[in-house]
Design a protein around this motif. Structure first.
Motif, mmCIF file in Angstrom:
data_model
loop_
_atom_site.group_PDB
_atom_site.id
_atom_site.type_symbol
_atom_site.label_atom_id
_atom_site.label_comp_id
_atom_site.label_asym_id
_atom_site.label_seq_id
_atom_site.Cartn_x
_atom_site.Cartn_y
_atom_site.Cartn_z
ATOM 1 N N LYS A 19 46.941 47.956 38.444
ATOM 2 C CA LYS A 19 46.285 47.158 39.499
ATOM 3 C C LYS A 19 47.095 47.179 40.793
ATOM 4 O O LYS A 19 46.535 47.152 41.884
ATOM 5 C CB LYS A 19 46.080 45.710 39.035
ATOM 6 C CG LYS A 19 45.196 45.572 37.815
ATOM 7 C CD LYS A 19 43.774 46.082 38.055
ATOM 8 C CE LYS A 19 42.933 45.949 36.796
ATOM 9 N NZ LYS A 19 41.601 46.550 36.950
ATOM 10 N N LEU A 61 41.464 43.860 33.131
ATOM 11 C CA LEU A 61 41.976 43.043 34.246
ATOM 12 C C LEU A 61 43.332 42.468 33.855
ATOM 13 O O LEU A 61 43.660 42.395 32.668
ATOM 14 C CB LEU A 61 41.049 41.848 34.515
ATOM 15 C CG LEU A 61 39.648 42.058 35.075
ATOM 16 C CD1 LEU A 61 38.949 40.701 35.201
ATOM 17 C CD2 LEU A 61 39.691 42.739 36.444
ATOM 18 N N TYR A 77 39.238 39.755 45.168
ATOM 19 C CA TYR A 77 40.602 39.329 44.800
ATOM 20 C C TYR A 77 41.618 40.135 45.606
ATOM 21 O O TYR A 77 42.497 39.578 46.260
ATOM 22 C CB TYR A 77 40.791 39.527 43.295
ATOM 23 C CG TYR A 77 42.216 39.417 42.793
ATOM 24 C CD1 TYR A 77 42.751 38.173 42.418
ATOM 25 C CD2 TYR A 77 43.034 40.547 42.679
ATOM 26 C CE1 TYR A 77 44.060 38.071 41.938
ATOM 27 C CE2 TYR A 77 44.338 40.450 42.203
ATOM 28 C CZ TYR A 77 44.847 39.211 41.833
ATOM 29 O OH TYR A 77 46.132 39.111 41.363
ATOM 30 N N GLN A 135 43.932 37.718 37.196
ATOM 31 C CA GLN A 135 42.707 38.127 37.905
ATOM 32 C C GLN A 135 41.493 37.439 37.292
ATOM 33 O O GLN A 135 40.626 36.935 38.006
ATOM 34 C CB GLN A 135 42.507 39.654 37.797
ATOM 35 C CG GLN A 135 43.303 40.459 38.786
ATOM 36 C CD GLN A 135 42.939 41.938 38.707
ATOM 37 O OE1 GLN A 135 42.877 42.517 37.619
ATOM 38 N NE2 GLN A 135 42.714 42.563 39.840
ATOM 39 N N SER A 187 34.545 38.961 43.070
ATOM 40 C CA SER A 187 34.706 40.278 42.433
ATOM 41 C C SER A 187 36.177 40.696 42.463
ATOM 42 O O SER A 187 37.000 40.073 43.139
ATOM 43 C CB SER A 187 33.868 41.317 43.162
ATOM 44 O OG SER A 187 34.479 41.596 44.411
ATOM 45 N N GLU A 188 36.483 41.785 41.789
ATOM 46 C CA GLU A 188 37.864 42.271 41.802
ATOM 47 C C GLU A 188 38.264 42.698 43.212
ATOM 48 O O GLU A 188 39.381 42.439 43.659
ATOM 49 C CB GLU A 188 38.025 43.433 40.815
ATOM 50 C CG GLU A 188 39.479 43.835 40.685
ATOM 51 C CD GLU A 188 39.734 44.900 39.625
ATOM 52 O OE1 GLU A 188 38.783 45.573 39.202
ATOM 53 O OE2 GLU A 188 40.911 45.038 39.237
#
Ligand SMILES: CC(=O)N[C@H]1[C@@H](OP(=O)(O)O)O[C@H](CO)[C@@H](O)[C@@H]1O
Ligand SMILES: [Mg+2]
Length: 559
Positions: A227, A164, A187, A168, A183-184
């Motif tokens: 990302k 990450l 985000y 994050q 959770s990602e």
């Protein structure tokens, strides 16, 4: 502490001996060193994070990264329940823990600390630590060491989040502790939907051709580029091309926000064909962001838009929305609703940015270097905007203000739906959801810059022209003992060694618009010199004369 816990700890310690001669300090941003000596440190920080979780009865974060440092380095830092940095009160414990020479000392230290802090080892709360790392190859085995540290405290467990960005992880810790979706994917969805919301609220007719072109992003060959590739797919209003997203080269080598800001040159894989295009650069763990343009015929030199420029753009936009919002129907400013806006900078902020912000009528305050100080100060305002010149910063909205804002939005949606006032309120709410409330975040910062430029209809050049940076120069000087330098007034004045400040003053007085200060670095074994003056030559000359003074007072020939 019971026998079972003691023997689990002692057993675990034997697998993580302290390397010979290592002396580590939690420093400005956690522990950092060559990755090869960090196993025992990271294991011990795992223990600390587990204890912190039990103590606060909240989720804690543990991040393995060395940010903009070279790929062979690594590091570890802890995120507190708020998503911010580990409380400074626990830093001395972190230092003693990391340096305890043998299992016996280590156990004794932990037992004493648990007693002193009254940490409930057998309470009903089960400790929980979210674990993440950046893309460094050493990260995988260090993450394993952290996991073992966490699980050597009975009742605590690690949740591995994998690779990450630092922000994050901080965002997830904050969200989890607030009972929100964490959770990602949550985000990414929060960032993209609040960005979308700001774009939808752009006044008709202001979309500008200059801005709508492509944005080129240098991902520092780190986690940020990777990302951004994912986030990009959720953004329909933005054309982003990512370079240096990990596969092309080595992390932070000739790339990334730190390199671009300090060297003021293009990162690898940027060059003459990019002249005139809006470019941005992230650092190795994506908590720093700078913008730049490539200058024509320039041997790779750039026009840099640093943390101060982002701060100024954000402050301008927020101020504008507040003044629309706080205008009552008869066009008078509603004085009861005076929102306290504050800007926080360090001594490294370019003097021209400070002048610009003060002209906007905004309160500007200074803290020592290190985000933990800026963040804490910014949290004192309704809206606190902070940035280090190197591109780390964010905008904090107080709970009180957000509560007031939400009330205002529901009031306005029944009394004056679609009004300018209501739109301004909705924009501020969207900013608070877009910009990371836990720490500086390059990805959310980038989306806010892009949304504001589109809103204003501004090119990067127009943004750059808000003010012109005073020429500046930074130097590092190696000295015998950097702790001999003691500073005051947010690091702008040296109180020790005696006499050096007078000598710096005398030197600075020779230059038009001269400003200069020195301070010991918190992350490197050097004294940093910063100088500003009305021309580049003058700034260079002031920096080097003060560099010589540092050498005279503290250098290897001074004894
Ligand atoms: C002049 C400068 O850029 N200093 C950086 C650097 O701290 P020093 O204490 O100056 O080494 O690293 C810090 C952590 O990343 C960052 O917060 C800070 O702004
Ligand atoms: Mg970083």
């Amino acid at each position: 502490m019971n026998e079972e816990q003691r023997s689990i700890l002692l057993e675990a310690f034997s697998h993580f001996p302290l390397p010979q001669g290592a002396k580590l300090s939690y420093g400005t941003a956690g522990f950092r060193a060559d990755a090869s000596i960090l196993q025992s440190t990271v294991f011990r920080v795992g223990i600390l994070a587990a204890l912190r979780s039990l103590k606060t009865q909240s989720v804690i974060g543990l991040m393995i990264t060395a940010s903009h440092n070279k790929v062979s380095d690594n590091g570890v830092k802890v995120a507190d329940p708020s998503g911010g940095m580990l409380t400074q009160e626990w830093e001395p414990f972190a230092d003693s823990l990391a340096n305890a020479p043998d299992p016996h000392h280590l156990l004794q230290l932990i037992v004493e600390f648990v007693n002193k802090e009254n940490i409930p080892l057998k309470g009903t709360w089960r400790g929980e630590v979210l674990l993440a790392r950046d893309t460094r190859p050493s990260g995988e085995s260090l993450l394993e060491a952290a996991k073992q540290g966490i699980s050597s405290i009975v009742g605590a467990s690690a949740i591995v989040m994998g690779v990450l960005t630092t922000p994050q992880l901080h965002w997830m810790v904050r969200a989890k502790n607030k009972g929100m979706k964490a959770s990602e994917l949550d985000y990414f969805e929060q960032l993209s939907s609040s960005f979308r919301c700001l774009v939808d609220l752009i006044p008709q007719g202001s979309a500008n051709k200059y801005v709508s072109g492509k944005l080129l992003v240098d991902g520092a060959n780190g986690v940020g580029g990777e990302k951004l590739e994912v986030l990009k797919k959720l953004l329909i209003d933005l054309d982003i091309e990512t370079r240096n997203s990990g596969k092309e080269g080595i992390l932070n080598e000739g790339v990334g926000a730190d390199y671009v800001q300090k060297e003021k040159v293009v990162p690898c894989r940027f060059g003459p064909p990019d002249v005139g295009t809006r470019c941005a650069s992230l650092d190795g763990d994506a908590d720093r962001l700078v913008y730049f343009t490539v200058l024509s015929n320039s041997d790779g030199r750039i026009n840099l838009l640093d943390g101060d420029k982002m701060l100024s753009l954000f402050a301008l936009f927020i101020n504008e929305q507040l003044s629309i919002l706080n205008k009552s129907k008869d066009d008078n400013v509603d004085k009861d609703n005076k929102t306290r806006v504050g800007v926080v900078q360090t001594a490294y902020a370019n003097g021209a940015s400070t002048d610009f912000l003060k002209q906007l009528g905004i309160e500007v305050v200074f803290t020592p270097t290190g985000v933990k100080y800026l963040h804490e100060k910014a949290a004192e305002y309704d809206i606190g905007i902070y940035f280090e010149a190197n591109g780390h910063g964010t905008v904090l909205f107080s709970e009180n203000f957000l509560c007031w804002l939400e009330g205002k939005i529901s009031e306005l949606s029944s009394t004056s739906k679609g009004s300018e006032q209501q739109k301004a309120a909705l924009r501020l709410l969207a900013v608070s959801q877009l910009i990371n409330q836990a720490v500086g975040d390059a990805l959310s910062g980038l989306l806010l810059v892009e949304a504001i430029l589109q809103h204003m209809g501004w090119s990067i050049q127009k943004w750059s022209n808000l003010y012109h940076d005073l020429p500046s120069r930074q130097l590092k000087v190696k000295v015998v003992d950097r702790t001999a330098v003691v500073t005051a007034n947010a690091e702008t004045v040296v109180v020790r060694p005696l006499g050096i400040q007078e000598a710096i003053n005398a030197e600075t007085a020779k230059y038009d618009r001269g400003r200069c200060f020195i301070r010991p670095s918190g992350t490197e074994d050097v004294i940093r010199v910063y100088a500003e003056a009305s021309t580049q030559e003058a700034a260079e000359s002031l920096a080097s004369s003060v560099g010589r003074l540092v050498d005279q007072f503290l250098g290897f020939g001074s004894h």
